[in-house]
Write an enzyme that holds these catalytic residues in place. Structure first.
Site, PDB file in Angstrom:
ATOM      1  N   GLY A 208       0.922  -1.391   0.049  1.00  0.00           N
ATOM      2  CA  GLY A 208       0.120  -0.161  -0.286  1.00  0.00           C
ATOM      3  C   GLY A 208       0.942   1.195  -0.437  1.00  0.00           C
ATOM      4  N   ASN A 209       0.373   2.597   0.180  1.00  0.00           N
ATOM      5  CA  ASN A 209       0.726   3.743   0.406  1.00  0.00           C
ATOM      6  C   ASN A 209       0.200   4.571   1.701  1.00  0.00           C
ATOM      7  OD1 ASN A 209      -0.864   5.381  -1.158  1.00  0.00           O
ATOM      8  ND2 ASN A 209      -0.206   4.253  -3.114  1.00  0.00           N
ATOM      9  N   HIS A 210       0.819   5.935   1.394  1.00  0.00           N
ATOM     10  CA  HIS A 210       0.909   6.349   2.777  1.00  0.00           C
ATOM     11  C   HIS A 210      -0.961   7.604   2.660  1.00  0.00           C
ATOM     12  CE1 HIS A 210       3.945   4.852   5.535  1.00  0.00           C
ATOM     13  NE2 HIS A 210       4.948   5.746   4.495  1.00  0.00           N
ATOM     14  N   SER A 211      -1.075   7.075   1.252  1.00  0.00           N
ATOM     15  CA  SER A 211      -1.989   8.501   1.117  1.00  0.00           C
ATOM     16  C   SER A 211      -3.084   8.391   2.176  1.00  0.00           C
ATOM     17  CB  SER A 211      -2.170   8.102  -0.129  1.00  0.00           C
ATOM     18  OG  SER A 211      -3.589   8.871  -0.181  1.00  0.00           O
ATOM     19  N   ALA A 276      -3.674   7.653  -5.492  1.00  0.00           N
ATOM     20  CA  ALA A 276      -2.885   7.002  -4.800  1.00  0.00           C
ATOM     21  C   ALA A 276      -2.687   5.858  -5.476  1.00  0.00           C
ATOM     22  CB  ALA A 276      -2.238   7.054  -3.876  1.00  0.00           C
TER      23      ALA A 276
END
Ligand code: CTP
Length: 401
Positions: A208-211, A276
């Site tokens: 995943g990512n930090h969005s 994102a």
């Protein structure tokens, strides 16, 4: 002015309840339909007979009618109203509203209302300034209820200070402004995507990512405020829009987000892709949890579909497509490259070099580049304000398209 508008007023136990008959008269004079709900204690301050006479409707305070036992549905009232005003709002009922307590008809209707809710507190100054009250006000505002602030003056206790219910004429003006606010995007369909995507490795792990989704959710709200019919395709995020009219489509993976956006895009006049989206996804998703002892040297990845690129390819002349670019180097050059490659009308550039900008902040600093390569710089602002700037710029560019 307010012809045909349905206004529900919830009155709580406060001496300021004496002002509500004046407000009812103003609303009725301007053509609104008015219905009144009381908490049990409110009847001590203003009589149901006065309120029923002025509103020309029965006043409700119990779930059922004594005698024949017929039931007043709070759901029906919540659906009937175009606006629900709770005024005067006592500290007690405010505390209950902030915590989802529903032990009377006024409160159950708060929970079931789909219309905008306005609240006008009235209480003694120390009660108003108490940390609990202030936190409750913030909580109510954070779920989208609109505060009509009390004013300073002489209070029933004899003290002077903040806590007086706003005057009926002012409350009337606020209600009128709400309905007369320009809705330039009325009936226009808008697609917004937001948040991260989670690409599964096995049933318990993902890439995943930090969005946070904050920026996109704020954009969805800014569009809805202008009357747009908004579809929000939202990746895994704790953020939720304040506007109850926004249709939320929850998705998890890049592929689900692609599918949903493609489905909605053909009918959207404006599309803003702020999500994102993961660029890569594991080629194989393990059916069961990968065990440590089995060892895992590497994860094979494959490219996801670029949603913005797909939409850009099928974009029609009357559609307006906006992308985001998150860059760390050669920001403007890279953003313009994306704008051209993906056939966009406008791109919003975030530079991770700017303090307070990007994923993990409540603020953002953006530049906007249009398809003639004009670049507009904006200062560091709260994301809700940045969203208003983005939507306003889109409206300006659409006017000149
Ligand atoms: N985007 C998309 N689908 C993807 C990847 C990105 O729709 N699979 C969109 C984003 O929502 C954003 C824009 O493309 O509006 C640019 O995203 P960004 O991550 O900045 O760029 P990429 O195109 O992914 O290129 P790179 O990661 O190489 O900078």
């Amino acid at each position: 002015m307010l012809k045909g508008k349905k206004i529900l007023i919830g009155i709580t136990g406060s001496i300021a309840a004496y002002k509500i008959p004046f407000l009812i008269r103003l609303l009725k004079k301007s053509g609104a339909e008015v219905r009144i709900l009381l908490t049990p204690f409110a009847k001590e301050f203003v009589t149901p007979l006065t309120l029923a006479t002025l509103s020309e409707n029965a006043v409700l305070h119990e779930f059922h009618k004594r005698g024949d036992g017929s039931w007043f549905s709070h759901v029906n009232l919540g659906l009937w109203a175009d606006l629900y005003l709770v005024a005067p709002l006592s500290a007690n009922t405010m505390g209950k509203m902030a915590h989802g307590i529903a032990d009377n008809l006024l409160l159950t209707t708060v929970l079931s209302a789909r219309c905008p809710i306005f609240f006008a507190p009235a209480m003694d100054l120390d009660m108003y300034h108490h940390l609990t009250t202030q936190e409750n006000i913030k909580k109510l505002q954070s779920i989208g209820y609109r505060l009509i602030e009390p004013v300073e003056g002489e209070l029933a206790s004899g003290l002077k200070g903040m806590g007086r219910l706003e005057e009926p004429e002012m409350i009337f003006e606020i209600i009128k402004d709400h309905f007369e606010k320009k809705k330039p995007l009325k009936n226009k369909k808008v697609l917004v995507n937001a948040g991260p995507t989670y690409e599964p490795i096995d049933p318990v792990r993902f890439i995943g990512n930090h969005s946070s989704g904050k920026m996109g959710v704020a954009i969805a709200d800014a569009f809805a405020d202008l009357g747009a019919d908004v579809d929000l395709v939202l990746g895994p995020s704790h953020e939720k829009p304040l506007n109850h009219g926004i249709k939320i489509h929850e998705v998890r993976t890049a592929s689900e987000m692609h599918q949903k956006c493609m489905e909605i895009f053909p009918s959207a006049k404006i599309s803003v892709l702020s999500a994102a989206v993961a660029d890569f996804t594991p080629s194989h998703k393990a059916r069961s949890k990968i065990k440590k002892e089995d060892g895992l040297q590497s994860i094979e990845l494959e490219a996801t579909k670029d949603i913005l690129l797909s939409l850009g390819k099928s974009k029609k002349k009357n559609q307006f497509l906006v992308g985001f670019a998150l860059e760390t180097d050669n920001e403007r050059k890279n953003a313009i490259k994306k704008l051209k490659a993906k056939n966009l009308d406008m791109i919003v550039l975030n530079s991770l070099k700017d303090d307070g900008a990007g994923f993990s902040h409540d603020t953002n600093k953006i530049s906007i580049i249009d398809n003639k390569e004009n670049c507009m710089e904006f200062s560091l602002k709260d994301k809700s304000q940045v969203a208003v700037d983005i939507v306003q710029t889109i409206m300006n560019l659409l006017d000149n398209k």
